[in-house]
Write a protein that holds these residues in place. Structure first.
Motif, PDB file in Angstrom:
ATOM      1  N   CYS A   1       0.852  -1.186   0.000  1.00 35.85           N
ATOM      2  CA  CYS A   1       0.000   0.000   0.000  1.00 35.85           C
ATOM      3  C   CYS A   1       0.888   1.237   0.000  1.00 35.85           C
ATOM      4  O   CYS A   1       1.800   1.353   0.825  1.00 35.85           O
TER       5      CYS A   1
ATOM      6  N   ASP B   1      -0.717   7.884   1.359  1.00 39.17           N
ATOM      7  CA  ASP B   1      -1.266   9.076   0.717  1.00 39.17           C
ATOM      8  C   ASP B   1      -0.486  10.307   1.184  1.00 39.17           C
ATOM      9  O   ASP B   1       0.539  10.196   1.866  1.00 39.17           O
TER      10      ASP B   1
ATOM     11  N   ARG C   1      -0.997   8.239   5.411  1.00 34.55           N
ATOM     12  CA  ARG C   1      -1.892   7.176   5.838  1.00 34.55           C
ATOM     13  C   ARG C   1      -1.837   6.001   4.874  1.00 34.55           C
ATOM     14  O   ARG C   1      -1.795   6.175   3.661  1.00 34.55           O
ATOM     15  N   LEU C   2      -1.878   4.788   5.421  1.00 35.73           N
ATOM     16  CA  LEU C   2      -1.946   3.566   4.619  1.00 35.73           C
ATOM     17  C   LEU C   2      -3.412   3.154   4.536  1.00 35.73           C
ATOM     18  O   LEU C   2      -3.866   2.232   5.213  1.00 35.73           O
ATOM     19  N   SER C   3      -4.164   3.847   3.687  1.00 34.72           N
ATOM     20  CA  SER C   3      -5.617   3.642   3.605  1.00 34.72           C
ATOM     21  C   SER C   3      -5.996   3.165   2.215  1.00 34.72           C
ATOM     22  O   SER C   3      -6.706   3.852   1.484  1.00 34.72           O
ATOM     23  N   CYS C   4      -5.506   1.978   1.852  1.00 36.19           N
ATOM     24  CA  CYS C   4      -5.724   1.470   0.498  1.00 36.19           C
ATOM     25  C   CYS C   4      -6.939   0.563   0.372  1.00 36.19           C
ATOM     26  O   CYS C   4      -7.301   0.178  -0.740  1.00 36.19           O
ATOM     27  N   ASP C   5      -7.568   0.198   1.491  1.00 30.72           N
ATOM     28  CA  ASP C   5      -8.717  -0.696   1.421  1.00 30.72           C
ATOM     29  C   ASP C   5     -10.033   0.044   1.236  1.00 30.72           C
ATOM     30  O   ASP C   5     -11.109  -0.533   1.419  1.00 30.72           O
ATOM     31  N   VAL C   6      -9.965   1.328   0.892  1.00 35.31           N
ATOM     32  CA  VAL C   6     -11.151   2.115   0.576  1.00 35.31           C
ATOM     33  C   VAL C   6     -10.918   2.785  -0.772  1.00 35.31           C
ATOM     34  O   VAL C   6      -9.780   2.942  -1.222  1.00 35.31           O
TER      35      VAL C   6
ATOM     36  N   GLY D   1     -10.289   5.574  -3.417  1.00 33.40           N
ATOM     37  CA  GLY D   1      -9.553   6.822  -3.318  1.00 33.40           C
ATOM     38  C   GLY D   1     -10.316   7.987  -3.911  1.00 33.40           C
ATOM     39  O   GLY D   1     -11.504   7.893  -4.230  1.00 33.40           O
TER      40      GLY D   1
ATOM     41  N   LYS E   1      -5.836  12.793  -3.312  1.00 34.74           N
ATOM     42  CA  LYS E   1      -5.540  12.047  -2.096  1.00 34.74           C
ATOM     43  C   LYS E   1      -4.040  11.757  -1.997  1.00 34.74           C
ATOM     44  O   LYS E   1      -3.456  11.777  -0.924  1.00 34.74           O
TER      45      LYS E   1
ATOM     46  N   SER F   1      -8.069   2.554  -5.539  1.00 39.20           N
ATOM     47  CA  SER F   1      -7.419   2.993  -4.305  1.00 39.20           C
ATOM     48  C   SER F   1      -6.397   4.080  -4.610  1.00 39.20           C
ATOM     49  O   SER F   1      -5.918   4.216  -5.730  1.00 39.20           O
TER      50      SER F   1
END
Length: 385
Positions: free
Chosen positions: A280, A283, A287-292, A294, A298, A344
């Motif tokens: 991942c 951003d 943040r490691l927010s790849c399961d949502v 994008g 971002k 993502s």
């Protein structure tokens, strides 16, 4: 379409990947290769150019006939003289006459490039593995034929192909593995470094044959997609045409191309290679927010994969919907599924952001336009199959 503000695959404000760091990464990958029987040597040798006297249009030609002339004028290559290219023409013609698909021609030419530099070598005694002879350095003592037979380029080529076609699933194997199954060389990883130039030689001598893929037992030009592999060893990562292009006037820092596709469309490795990165991408806020899903601005590539291929090329696959199916250090064959399309990271909708880099350079400095690169390998990014 993605709207990458910073370089894809780079965490916020990190420094550009240094040569030493890349060398460390490659060394780690090569260590794994040594232990798994992979193609280590193809990362070590950078290939130089192709035919000196062929225009891009000539190199791109891919007709329905792939006849080979072994007596006429030969195209010029900086790396080889006329007699060597003529030997390559013989290798290709024998394969054609035997109805071996063009992928076999590329494998055979690359093998002879490694074994003899396309020279029909005589018996050299202890200087040449005792009794190895000819284009493929085949040994009479191992039943390949007499020394006189093995110095006939057509005979030695035929013997190579006869053994190659008996190897199960040889057409989908990495070139170095297929060649090794025939040659049983003391240097099994040495063949793949010749794949790029061997493909160019086959294209020049056989009307673009390295750009064909075997589909329904036919050699089809410029159709390597959906898992079909071109004779060059490449395939399109997903079907579909390019939407946002490489470094356009509107997006001069866009280091790849965007190919729209529904979520969960399978993404395939564009060529055999070693996974460098599969993770991942943070951003802009780290943040490691790849399961949502994008959104524009971002930042980050989302779930992404970088792979290293023969000739020092790197491919990048961004915005996957879930964690990639591959891990760093893994050897992946051309056409193997590595992930699924998503949105993502820095993205406004489902698509694959696809990049090609040269010279082992993952930074923006190494990025090249994937469209002509893939077209020249018979795997155009236009959705045709």
């Amino acid at each position: 379409m993605s709207n990458h503000v910073r370089e894809a695959g780079a965490p916020p404000r990190r420094r550009q990947l240094r040569l030493g760091a890349l060398a460390t990464a490659l060394t780690a990958a090569l260590t794994l290769l040594c232990c798994t029987g992979g193609t280590a040597a193809f990362f070590l040798t950078e290939l130089s150019g192709g035919a000196d006297d062929l225009s891009p249009e000539s190199r791109s030609a891919c007709g329905t006939r792939h006849e080979v002339n072994i007596t006429g004028a030969m195209p010029r290559f900086a790396q080889y003289g006329d007699s060597q290219i003529r030997n390559a023409a013989v290798i290709i013609k024998v394969g054609s006459d035997m109805k071996v698909p063009p992928r076999g021609w590329v494998i055979a030419v690359a093998t002879a490039m490694q074994e003899s530099a396309l020279r029909n070598l005589p018996h050299l005694g202890s200087r040449n593995d005792h009794d190895s002879v000819g284009l493929f350095q085949q040994r009479p003592s191992q039943g390949w034929g007499s020394p006189e037979q093995l110095q006939d380029p057509a005979y030695s080529s035929r013997k190579f192909y006869e053994k190659l076609v008996k190897v199960p699933d040889w057409e989908r194997m990495p070139l170095t593995r297929a060649a090794q199954r025939v040659q049983v060389s003391a240097f099994p990883d040495a063949y793949a470094k010749h794949e790029e130039l061997a493909s160019k030689i086959v294209d020049a001598l056989a009307g673009g044959a390295a750009r064909t893929a075997q589909i329904s037992q036919r050699s089809i030009c410029n159709a390597a997609a959906r898992g079909a592999i071109a004779a060059s060893g490449w395939t399109a990562p997903i079907p579909g045409g390019v939407g946002s292009g490489f470094r356009t006037a509107e997006r001069p820092s866009h280091n790849g191309v965007d190919i729209a596709a529904p979520k969960h469309t399978l993404i395939r490795a564009a060529a055999t290679g070693r996974v460098l990165v599969a993770r991942c991408d943070p951003d802009h806020s780290g943040r490691l927010s790849c399961d949502v899903d994008g959104w524009p601005n971002k930042g980050g590539c989302g779930w992404f994969v970088d792979m290293l291929h023969a000739g020092g090329y790197i491919t990048r696959y961004c915005h996957m919907i879930v964690k990639p199916r591959v891990v760093p250090g893994q050897l992946v064959e051309a056409g193997e599924v590595i992930g699924e399309v998503g949105t993502s990271g820095n993205s406004s909708g489902p698509h694959l952001h696809f990049e090609v880099h040269r010279d082992g350079d993952r930074s923006s400095h190494g990025a090249i336009d994937p469209v002509p690169f893939m077209r020249d390998r018979g795997a155009p990014l236009n959705g045709k199959a």
